[in-house]
Write an enzyme that holds these catalytic residues in place. Sequence first.
Site, PDB file in Angstrom:
ATOM      1  CG  ASP A   8      -1.959   1.050   1.239  1.00 55.62           C
ATOM      2  OD1 ASP A   8      -2.129   1.721   0.207  1.00 55.62           O
ATOM      3  OD2 ASP A   8      -2.621   1.224   2.273  1.00 55.62           O
ATOM      4  CG  ASP A 110      -3.605   3.765  -3.144  1.00 56.52           C
ATOM      5  OD1 ASP A 110      -4.490   2.932  -3.389  1.00 56.52           O
ATOM      6  OD2 ASP A 110      -3.705   4.605  -2.235  1.00 56.52           O
ATOM      7  CD  GLU A 111      -5.796  -1.201  -1.469  1.00 60.72           C
ATOM      8  OE1 GLU A 111      -5.459  -1.972  -0.557  1.00 60.72           O
ATOM      9  OE2 GLU A 111      -6.838  -0.544  -1.459  1.00 60.72           O
TER      10      GLU A 111
END
Length: 367
Positions: A8, A110-111
């Site tokens: 993350d 974003d992860e």
Amino acid sequence: MSVIFHIDVNSAFLSWSAVEELKKGSTIDLREVPSIVGGDQKSRHGVVLAKSTPAKKYGIRTGEPVANAFRKCPKLLMVKPEHGIYSRYSRELMAYLETISPLIQQMSVDECYLDMTAALSNYESPEAAAQMIRREVKERFGFTVNVGISTRKILAKMASDFTKPDRTHTLFPEEIEEKMWPLPVEELYMVGQSSVKILKNLEINTIGDLAKTDIGILELHLKKHGRKMWEYANGYDESKVKRERREAKNVGNSTTLSADAVTLDEIQGILAKLAAKVATRLQKKGQKAGNISVEIRYHDFTNVSHQRQLESHTSSDSEIYQVAAELFERIWDKEPVRLLGIRTSKLVDASEPEQLTLGLEKGNDIG
């Protein structure tokens, strides 16, 4: 036994904007001062899409109006969102991680999850592999990530949300009672505000309380979502890391929220992120879309979706966002939202001559 990483990016939009500003010669690192991403600099309209750690000390929250944030901190620095730049950093990060393990499942811009089971033969330990990834990401791209390690996806996800930034945490099944059960119940993945109220009324205050509660009681008050929360509280998750399927007929993206979204402002921020990712994928494929649909999954796992046929094809993030936001507002019943998705279809080659649809516009409830 599988080993799964959840990776993350720490304050993704804010971090990526900070890196770009530093590349342009800025002497201020946005991550080190009270700052936000979002809205319009002059009018101060819009919502907060991301915030720095120093901004948190002023009580600034993601999803709140920009005007409120400036009332809390008049000297707040604000930069506009650069979705094209964010999408580029996301692609570069995922491409790098794919060199570590090809078994990668991107969950949002974003992860992602990495199945590291086979790849670990190259490292002394899972922790050593995670440390290498964090170091490489920081050196290559200039931002940091958290890495959660476990044998199950839900536990890896929970571990990556422990202390931030730039940290590695493990949460193996045998560590659940010590590391996860003492946490407030609202910190469990997929437990939103409406669920928290019900749980607190049942005197369920920690994840451990939830894990030890009779499933029948939870199902009585929270239906099938009660069972899912109980499973997660006990670390039960048999889902596998699955590579994203590339579909020729449609391009879309969805995200399951770590906490229910309950206000239009925060939902609009999420839709903006999704629209940027979908637009980037369309542009990368050299395609435009003639149809846009929005999917909502509510806190009780009820699904509904709505779609519109466009007058002309597009791959613009702003146009996709505008249509998606309108579709959302048309069908949202003000209940807490668990998942949001945007999907585009009726794809054509970007170089194909445009044929107008004579203003045809459709709105069909699918689910």
